[in-house]
Design a protein around this motif. Sequence first.
Motif, PDB file in Angstrom:
ATOM      1  N   ASN A 173      40.741  27.117  37.667  1.00 15.48           N
ATOM      2  CA  ASN A 173      41.893  27.506  36.869  1.00 15.48           C
ATOM      3  C   ASN A 173      41.642  28.849  36.201  1.00 15.48           C
ATOM      4  O   ASN A 173      42.531  29.704  36.160  1.00 15.48           O
ATOM      5  CB  ASN A 173      42.190  26.436  35.812  1.00 15.48           C
ATOM      6  CG  ASN A 173      43.459  26.707  35.051  1.00 15.48           C
ATOM      7  OD1 ASN A 173      44.113  27.721  35.244  1.00 15.48           O
ATOM      8  ND2 ASN A 173      43.801  25.807  34.160  1.00 15.48           N
ATOM      9  N   GLN A 174      40.436  29.048  35.699  1.00 13.83           N
ATOM     10  CA  GLN A 174      40.089  30.308  35.058  1.00 13.83           C
ATOM     11  C   GLN A 174      40.220  31.468  36.049  1.00 13.83           C
ATOM     12  O   GLN A 174      40.777  32.521  35.718  1.00 13.83           O
ATOM     13  CB  GLN A 174      38.662  30.245  34.521  1.00 13.83           C
ATOM     14  CG  GLN A 174      38.204  31.530  33.861  1.00 13.83           C
ATOM     15  CD  GLN A 174      36.733  31.487  33.506  1.00 13.83           C
ATOM     16  OE1 GLN A 174      35.966  30.733  34.109  1.00 13.83           O
ATOM     17  NE2 GLN A 174      36.338  32.281  32.553  1.00 13.83           N
TER      18      GLN A 174
ATOM     19  N   GLN B  87      42.062  31.559  38.746  1.00 11.03           N
ATOM     20  CA  GLN B  87      43.482  31.735  39.056  1.00 11.03           C
ATOM     21  C   GLN B  87      44.184  32.489  37.934  1.00 11.03           C
ATOM     22  O   GLN B  87      44.975  33.405  38.192  1.00 11.03           O
ATOM     23  CB  GLN B  87      44.145  30.385  39.278  1.00 11.03           C
ATOM     24  CG  GLN B  87      45.615  30.505  39.636  1.00 11.03           C
ATOM     25  CD  GLN B  87      46.259  29.142  39.823  1.00 11.03           C
ATOM     26  OE1 GLN B  87      45.694  28.123  39.457  1.00 11.03           O
ATOM     27  NE2 GLN B  87      47.444  29.134  40.362  1.00 11.03           N
ATOM     28  N   GLN B  88      43.900  32.132  36.689  1.00 14.31           N
ATOM     29  CA  GLN B  88      44.510  32.828  35.561  1.00 14.31           C
ATOM     30  C   GLN B  88      44.106  34.298  35.531  1.00 14.31           C
ATOM     31  O   GLN B  88      44.917  35.168  35.205  1.00 14.31           O
ATOM     32  CB  GLN B  88      44.131  32.143  34.239  1.00 14.31           C
ATOM     33  CG  GLN B  88      44.723  30.764  34.079  1.00 14.31           C
ATOM     34  CD  GLN B  88      46.236  30.773  34.136  1.00 14.31           C
ATOM     35  OE1 GLN B  88      46.893  31.642  33.580  1.00 14.31           O
ATOM     36  NE2 GLN B  88      46.793  29.798  34.842  1.00 14.31           N
ATOM     37  N   ARG B  89      42.861  34.582  35.881  1.00 13.90           N
ATOM     38  CA  ARG B  89      42.399  35.974  35.927  1.00 13.90           C
ATOM     39  C   ARG B  89      43.170  36.752  36.991  1.00 13.90           C
ATOM     40  O   ARG B  89      43.587  37.884  36.771  1.00 13.90           O
ATOM     41  CB  ARG B  89      40.908  36.033  36.223  1.00 13.90           C
ATOM     42  CG  ARG B  89      40.380  37.470  36.186  1.00 13.90           C
ATOM     43  CD  ARG B  89      38.944  37.585  36.618  1.00 13.90           C
ATOM     44  NE  ARG B  89      38.082  36.735  35.843  1.00 13.90           N
ATOM     45  CZ  ARG B  89      36.827  36.480  36.177  1.00 13.90           C
ATOM     46  NH1 ARG B  89      36.306  36.994  37.271  1.00 13.90           N
ATOM     47  NH2 ARG B  89      36.085  35.695  35.428  1.00 13.90           N
TER      48      ARG B  89
ATOM     49  N   ILE C 235      46.175  36.102  38.111  1.00 16.44           N
ATOM     50  CA  ILE C 235      47.542  36.269  37.620  1.00 16.44           C
ATOM     51  C   ILE C 235      47.589  37.387  36.588  1.00 16.44           C
ATOM     52  O   ILE C 235      48.475  38.254  36.625  1.00 16.44           O
ATOM     53  CB  ILE C 235      48.080  34.946  37.034  1.00 16.44           C
ATOM     54  CG1 ILE C 235      48.288  33.932  38.154  1.00 16.44           C
ATOM     55  CG2 ILE C 235      49.373  35.174  36.265  1.00 16.44           C
ATOM     56  CD1 ILE C 235      48.551  32.520  37.661  1.00 16.44           C
ATOM     57  N   HIS C 236      46.645  37.374  35.668  1.00 18.37           N
ATOM     58  CA  HIS C 236      46.579  38.414  34.628  1.00 18.37           C
ATOM     59  C   HIS C 236      46.445  39.798  35.261  1.00 18.37           C
ATOM     60  O   HIS C 236      47.132  40.742  34.857  1.00 18.37           O
ATOM     61  CB  HIS C 236      45.410  38.122  33.691  1.00 18.37           C
ATOM     62  CG  HIS C 236      45.253  39.131  32.607  1.00 18.37           C
ATOM     63  ND1 HIS C 236      44.401  40.196  32.715  1.00 18.37           N
ATOM     64  CD2 HIS C 236      45.844  39.240  31.393  1.00 18.37           C
ATOM     65  CE1 HIS C 236      44.474  40.922  31.624  1.00 18.37           C
ATOM     66  NE2 HIS C 236      45.336  40.361  30.803  1.00 18.37           N
TER      67      HIS C 236
ATOM     68  N   ARG D 250      37.971  34.994  27.020  1.00 18.51           N
ATOM     69  CA  ARG D 250      37.873  34.087  28.168  1.00 18.51           C
ATOM     70  C   ARG D 250      36.924  32.934  27.864  1.00 18.51           C
ATOM     71  O   ARG D 250      37.188  31.793  28.227  1.00 18.51           O
ATOM     72  CB  ARG D 250      37.381  34.844  29.402  1.00 18.51           C
ATOM     73  CG  ARG D 250      38.471  35.655  30.046  1.00 18.51           C
ATOM     74  CD  ARG D 250      38.073  36.313  31.353  1.00 18.51           C
ATOM     75  NE  ARG D 250      37.051  35.619  32.079  1.00 18.51           N
ATOM     76  CZ  ARG D 250      36.049  36.222  32.724  1.00 18.51           C
ATOM     77  NH1 ARG D 250      35.957  37.530  32.711  1.00 18.51           N
ATOM     78  NH2 ARG D 250      35.162  35.524  33.380  1.00 18.51           N
TER      79      ARG D 250
ATOM     80  N   ARG E 174      38.625  30.445  25.516  1.00 21.35           N
ATOM     81  CA  ARG E 174      39.629  29.640  26.232  1.00 21.35           C
ATOM     82  C   ARG E 174      38.961  28.593  27.114  1.00 21.35           C
ATOM     83  O   ARG E 174      39.398  27.444  27.176  1.00 21.35           O
ATOM     84  CB  ARG E 174      40.537  30.546  27.073  1.00 21.35           C
ATOM     85  CG  ARG E 174      41.583  31.266  26.274  1.00 21.35           C
ATOM     86  CD  ARG E 174      42.627  31.927  27.158  1.00 21.35           C
ATOM     87  NE  ARG E 174      42.075  32.807  28.156  1.00 21.35           N
ATOM     88  CZ  ARG E 174      41.807  34.092  27.957  1.00 21.35           C
ATOM     89  NH1 ARG E 174      42.043  34.647  26.791  1.00 21.35           N
ATOM     90  NH2 ARG E 174      41.317  34.830  28.926  1.00 21.35           N
TER      91      ARG E 174
ATOM     92  N   ASP F 155      39.222  24.542  26.898  1.00 21.35           N
ATOM     93  CA  ASP F 155      39.607  23.680  28.025  1.00 21.35           C
ATOM     94  C   ASP F 155      38.587  22.575  28.231  1.00 21.35           C
ATOM     95  O   ASP F 155      38.951  21.420  28.468  1.00 21.35           O
ATOM     96  CB  ASP F 155      39.736  24.510  29.318  1.00 21.35           C
ATOM     97  CG  ASP F 155      40.926  25.440  29.314  1.00 21.35           C
ATOM     98  OD1 ASP F 155      41.830  25.243  28.454  1.00 21.35           O
ATOM     99  OD2 ASP F 155      40.954  26.358  30.138  1.00 21.35           O
TER     100      ASP F 155
END
Length: 70
Positions: A18-19, A21-23, A25-26, A59, A62, A66
């Motif tokens: 997830n981390q 993927q979020q990176r 997207i960011h 990061r 976060r 999580d």
Amino acid sequence: MKEQMKENTAMIKAVRNNQLQQRRIHDAVRHEIAHIRGEMATKQDIAYIHERPDYRLGRTVRTEGDLYML
């Protein structure tokens, strides 16, 4: 004990995925904003952002949050 370890490992892998993927997207959003503004963010710019202590701390916080929620 082994089952708990397997479950914990699976949860950590899920958080890590997830981390990542979020990176991605960011980075995509940042690149799109730069493109709209007429500025192109280079790979070096993005790499520099990822190396900044404030970004890395955010990061880490976060991710720890999580993990705590799991």
